[in-house]
Write a protein that holds these residues in place. Structure first.
Motif, PDB file in Angstrom:
ATOM      1  N   UNK A  98      52.384  -1.758  85.633  1.00 23.89           N
ATOM      2  CA  UNK A  98      52.317  -3.070  86.080  1.00 23.89           C
ATOM      3  C   UNK A  98      52.257  -3.885  85.187  1.00 23.89           C
ATOM      4  N   UNK A  99      52.956  -5.122  85.233  1.00 29.90           N
ATOM      5  CA  UNK A  99      52.885  -6.357  84.270  1.00 29.90           C
ATOM      6  C   UNK A  99      52.699  -7.562  84.975  1.00 29.90           C
ATOM      7  N   UNK A 100      51.998  -8.361  84.057  1.00 29.02           N
ATOM      8  CA  UNK A 100      51.930  -9.764  84.721  1.00 29.02           C
ATOM      9  C   UNK A 100      52.380 -10.749  83.543  1.00 29.02           C
ATOM     10  N   UNK A 101      52.622 -11.894  83.815  1.00 30.29           N
ATOM     11  CA  UNK A 101      53.365 -12.850  83.111  1.00 30.29           C
ATOM     12  C   UNK A 101      52.999 -14.369  83.533  1.00 30.29           C
ATOM     13  N   UNK A 102      52.788 -15.189  82.529  1.00 34.12           N
ATOM     14  CA  UNK A 102      52.951 -16.534  82.732  1.00 34.12           C
ATOM     15  C   UNK A 102      53.834 -17.141  83.776  1.00 34.12           C
ATOM     16  N   UNK A 103      55.041 -16.624  83.950  1.00 28.61           N
ATOM     17  CA  UNK A 103      55.867 -16.865  85.053  1.00 28.61           C
ATOM     18  C   UNK A 103      55.516 -16.739  86.366  1.00 28.61           C
ATOM     19  N   UNK A 149      53.786   4.093  74.854  1.00 29.88           N
ATOM     20  CA  UNK A 149      53.423   2.864  74.552  1.00 29.88           C
ATOM     21  C   UNK A 149      54.477   1.940  75.265  1.00 29.88           C
ATOM     22  N   UNK A 150      53.598   0.748  75.599  1.00 32.41           N
ATOM     23  CA  UNK A 150      54.266  -0.121  76.083  1.00 32.41           C
ATOM     24  C   UNK A 150      53.667  -1.455  75.641  1.00 32.41           C
ATOM     25  N   UNK A 151      54.431  -2.602  75.275  1.00 28.12           N
ATOM     26  CA  UNK A 151      53.929  -3.819  74.666  1.00 28.12           C
ATOM     27  C   UNK A 151      54.698  -4.957  75.270  1.00 28.12           C
ATOM     28  N   UNK A 152      54.063  -6.057  75.939  1.00 29.39           N
ATOM     29  CA  UNK A 152      54.934  -7.118  76.561  1.00 29.39           C
ATOM     30  C   UNK A 152      54.885  -8.262  75.375  1.00 29.39           C
ATOM     31  N   UNK A 153      56.049  -9.031  75.127  1.00 28.05           N
ATOM     32  CA  UNK A 153      56.197  -9.848  74.272  1.00 28.05           C
ATOM     33  C   UNK A 153      56.002 -11.336  74.760  1.00 28.05           C
ATOM     34  N   UNK A 184      62.818 -19.248  74.168  1.00 33.66           N
ATOM     35  CA  UNK A 184      62.576 -19.942  75.451  1.00 33.66           C
ATOM     36  C   UNK A 184      63.359 -19.661  76.595  1.00 33.66           C
ATOM     37  N   UNK A 185      63.789 -18.254  76.771  1.00 31.73           N
ATOM     38  CA  UNK A 185      64.341 -17.824  78.108  1.00 31.73           C
ATOM     39  C   UNK A 185      63.985 -16.380  78.333  1.00 31.73           C
ATOM     40  N   UNK A 186      63.755 -15.346  77.169  1.00 35.05           N
ATOM     41  CA  UNK A 186      63.557 -14.220  77.527  1.00 35.05           C
ATOM     42  C   UNK A 186      62.493 -13.558  77.192  1.00 35.05           C
ATOM     43  N   UNK A 187      61.770 -12.364  77.719  1.00 33.81           N
ATOM     44  CA  UNK A 187      60.795 -11.808  77.395  1.00 33.81           C
ATOM     45  C   UNK A 187      60.758 -10.188  77.822  1.00 33.81           C
ATOM     46  N   UNK A 188      60.303  -9.623  77.013  1.00 39.56           N
ATOM     47  CA  UNK A 188      60.700  -8.088  76.878  1.00 39.56           C
ATOM     48  C   UNK A 188      59.414  -7.147  76.998  1.00 39.56           C
ATOM     49  N   UNK A 214      60.467 -13.924  82.847  1.00 37.42           N
ATOM     50  CA  UNK A 214      60.822 -15.010  82.106  1.00 37.42           C
ATOM     51  C   UNK A 214      60.163 -15.632  81.364  1.00 37.42           C
ATOM     52  N   UNK A 215      58.792 -15.311  81.051  1.00 37.35           N
ATOM     53  CA  UNK A 215      57.812 -16.012  80.137  1.00 37.35           C
ATOM     54  C   UNK A 215      56.989 -14.939  79.827  1.00 37.35           C
TER      55      UNK A 215
END
Length: 465
Positions: A259-264, A207-211, A216-220, A242-243
């Motif tokens: 694959x992962x996507x981010x607001x960064x 299982x994978x979850x994105x935070x 205000x600096x890290x995401x996991x 980073x977001x």
């Protein structure tokens, strides 16, 4: 799709193809002579320039292995064309077969399919609803999350297990044979983590979850082994985004590809078998905007579709990573500016993408704020309108899926409606669209069409305090 009158040459050309295919495995001299005679006729009759040139090359070299490869290629091309034509015919015939509406005012945010017969729908009131996939009849509900849900996914090998992720910092596993019960499993990480995406590997092991962004600096990216008792926390990746990590998607066939996507603005691709994060990171693609979602696609799932929060669309071919070929297959920073519709207009928003394996086509769904839906295919030539669905939803559509076995489209929206669309079916539910329009659009706080609008609002609230 443009229709062309069939000619005798078309019929003769297809007849020659079938005869050639039947003779492809024969090695005696008479069969070989017959193959070459038919090949000569095919060269003369074919309407396809590329196929004509390939056939001529086979004729020139008269190589038996090459000829068989060419004939099998023709067979595959014909099958794919037939599959695509069949799909377009089904899409043109789609009409509402069933519809249901939540009794509570709520948005339907995500939908997952259990092939054995269930749909799981996550709602903005933090609940998960189970429906029969053919009748849409409600068959159960789960309550337990205390924050917005970020996705639902069924186990592949154990379809009675459903996983859900939430901004409350938990991923939960539910037994769909026991609706209404407490979660059978609860997966936790650091108390500061608030999840905005979740997925399960094709092997059912990870299982994978994105935070959300933390401090205000890290995401996991957080990983668990679902086979281990007590949650099975394996660890995190913390350096690649980073977001807020808006979406995570495991590869449909390769259990260690993620694959992962981010607001960064970044879309990252990992090979988890390599272990450490810097070694596992295979590729980083830039969407030049806040990336909202990703979708694996392509014949061998080597392509990746990315949609952004401001309706940008990017299609990349990861098969070109080790070549000099460009990764970008198609890209537009704002699909709303494309003249896709019959009136020369465009979509107001994009819902998502879905790879149609049988037809070897990428389906992209967009919509108008009125509730109308537009089904498009996407490739190197851009977006092409296949079908517009009207008279269904009364407001923005948030989620959809294609049920290949049932040949049906399922859609859910901000009007609290779940709709089942099937070819040539008339709606079996009483009532008209107007009478089914949900009050949720009035009773819930208005917000723009963003998969993770909650996280944006929460972040702005932090900044204003």
């Amino acid at each position: 799709m443009e229709q062309r009158t069939q000619t005798p040459e078309d019929t003769d050309s297809r007849g020659h193809r079938l005869q050639l295919l039947e003779l492809a495995a024969e090695e005696d001299t008479e069969s070989r002579r017959h193959r070459l005679q038919l090949l000569a006729s095919f060269i003369f009759l074919s309407q396809d320039r590329d196929q004509k040139a390939a056939a001529a090359a086979c004729w020139t070299r008269q190589d038996s292995t090459e000829l068989k490869r060419f004939l099998l290629g023709l067979h595959l091309v014909d099958n794919r064309k037939a599959a695509m034509e069949g799909l377009e015919e089904k899409l043109r015939g789609l009409s509402i077969a069933r519809r249901t509406r939540s009794e509570e005012p709520t948005y339907l945010l995500d939908v997952a399919l259990q092939p054995a017969g269930l749909l799981a729908v996550s709602c903005s009131n933090f609940t998960i609803h189970l429906h029969n996939k053919d009748s849409l009849k409600p068959v159960g509900e789960y309550r337990g999350h205390t924050g917005p849900l970020c996705g639902v996914v069924f186990s592949h090998a154990s379809p009675d297990v459903l996983y859900s992720g939430s901004a409350d910092g938990t991923v939960r596993g539910w037994d769909v044979r026991r609706p209404g019960t407490e979660a059978a499993q609860v997966f936790l990480s650091d108390p500061s983590h608030s999840y905005c995406s979740v997925d399960l590997s094709c092997s059912d092991a990870l299982l994978c979850a994105g935070t959300e962004q933390v401090n205000e600096e890290d995401s996991f990216l957080v990983f668990w082994d679902v086979r281990k008792p007590g949650g099975g926390l394996l660890g995190v990746y913390s350096e690649s985004h980073s977001d807020d990590i808006t979406h995570v998607r495991f590869h449909p066939r390769e259990k260690d590809r993620l694959a992962s996507s981010s607001t960064d603005g970044l879309v990252n691709v990992f090979d988890l078998s390599r272990g450490a994060e810097d070694e596992a990171l295979l590729a980083t693609c830039n969407s030049h905007s806040s990336a909202a979602s990703v979708c694996w696609c392509g014949a061998d799932y080597t392509q990746l579709l990315c949609l952004s929060h401001d309706e940008g669309l990017h299609l990349w071919d990861l098969g070109h990573l080790d070549t000099d070929e460009p990764l970008t297959v198609f890209s537009t920073l704002d699909a709303r500016g494309l003249a896709l519709l019959a009136d020369g207009g465009g979509v107001d928003y994009l819902v998502g993408g879905w790879w149609l394996q049988g037809a070897q086509k990428l389906l992209v769904v967009g919509g108008r704020n009125t509730g109308d839906l537009h089904l498009m295919d996407c490739d190197g030539g851009g977006l092409r309108l296949l079908r517009t669905l009207e008279g269904g939803h009364a407001s923005t559509v948030r989620c959809f899926l294609w049920d290949a076995a049932g040949e049906a489209l399922v859609t859910g929206g901000e009007d609290a409606q779940l709709l089942l669309w099937k070819p040539g079916r008339e709606e079996l539910t009483a009532g008209k669209r107007k009478s089914l329009k949900s009050e949720s659009a009035l009773s819930l706080k208005s917000r723009p069409h963003k998969k993770h609008g909650y996280q944006k609002e929460k972040k702005e609230a932090r900044q204003n305090t």
